[in-house]
Structures are given as C-alpha cells and as structure tokens.
Design a protein around this motif. Structure first.
Motif: not given
Length: 177
Positions: A142-163
């Motif tokens: 709603k604020l104009g942000f969109s996913a750009d395809g980049a993904v990260m798995l956060d090792p400090d959070l048991d591999g939590l997937r983030e986009i």
C-alpha cells in the motif's frame, strides 16, 4: 476518526517502552517461527538494554533523522520506526527501513504509515520482511513497495525466510494503510 497517536523523536526514557512494543510485535508476527528466547520477558530486558545504549549513543541530528516513535494521548510509546542508511552491499536504494512496529490495537490506524512517511518523506527505500507475512507485505505494498525477487534466510532466526521489498519513490495517491 482522529489519530490516537502523535509522532515524536524518542529519548532514552523511552527505551523500555520501545523494547516492549518491539517484542510484542515479534510475538504477533513470529510466534512459532523464531526461537522462543526472542519472545519472552528476557527478550524485553535485552532489547531495553540495547535501546538504552542506542538512544544514549546517537547524536541528536542522527536520532532526529532516523528514529520516530508514535505516542498515545498520554505520551506512552505505542509504535516506532527506524529508517537509516542501507546496510546491504548492492542495495537497491540508499535508505532502508530497519524496523517498524506498532501495538496490535493500532493496526489499521495509520500510525505505521505515518511513522514510515515521516522518516522517508517520499524518498526511495527498501526493507526486508518475513515471508510469509501477508499482513506486513500488504501494508508495505500500500505504501508502494514491491518484492524485487531477493530472498534471505536469517541464520540468527533459525533460517527465517525474508524477502526484500523496494519502493522507487512515494506513491502519493496510495490509499491509507
């Protein structure tokens, strides 16, 4: 409906309240998805210490440029946002939303949008958001942000997937969040 909050620059006296909002936000968004030590009373104590250190160390100009809290009518912190220089190499924008949380009773009130827009002032930015997290992703869209395809798995959070979500510039006609 008139806002039930006002925006302000945080002070060191706000550290415990910010920490509580932060951990409560994690409980709402990440329960069962991140290690439990990030969600309990101990997490609030640790975050309070970190916020005290951060707020004590920052020079007033940087604090005013990058940190905002939303306060209720009594002056109690009910949300916060941090927008600062991008932390990633090859970032898609110079600014990154490092953190944004509001108390659950303010979801849909416009407080989160006000915090973001006050700090971004229409400038391009990006952020990392848990995936799946449809509520947060819809809010940022709603604020104009969109996913750009980049993904990260956060090792400090048991591999939590983030986009990664990116906004080239503000969308002035985007509906309120």
């Amino acid at each position: 409906m008139a806002p039930t909050y006002f925006l302000d620059v945080p002070t060191i006296a706000d550290a415990a309240a910010i920490a509580r909002v932060h951990v409560e936000g994690w409980r709402f968004a990440y329960a069962g998805r991140v290690p439990s030590e990030h969600l309990g009373e101990g997490a609030i104590a640790r975050r309070t210490e970190r916020w005290e250190g951060t707020l004590a160390e920052l020079d007033p100009a940087r604090l005013a440029a990058s940190y905002r809290v939303a306060r209720d009518a009594q002056g109690v912190v009910v949300g916060f946002c941090v927008v600062a220089a991008a932390r990633d190499e090859n970032s898609p924008a110079e600014l990154e939303i490092w953190s944004l949380y509001v108390r659950t009773e303010l979801h849909g009130s416009g407080a989160a949008r006000a915090l973001v827009e006050d700090l971004l002032d229409g400038r391009p930015a990006y952020l990392w958001v848990a995936d799946p997290n449809p509520r947060a992703q819809a809010f940022y869209a709603k604020l104009g942000f969109s996913a750009d395809g980049a993904v990260m798995l956060d090792p400090d959070l048991d591999g939590l997937r983030e986009i990664r979500m990116v906004r080239a510039a503000a969308s002035p006609d985007a509906p309120g969040a």
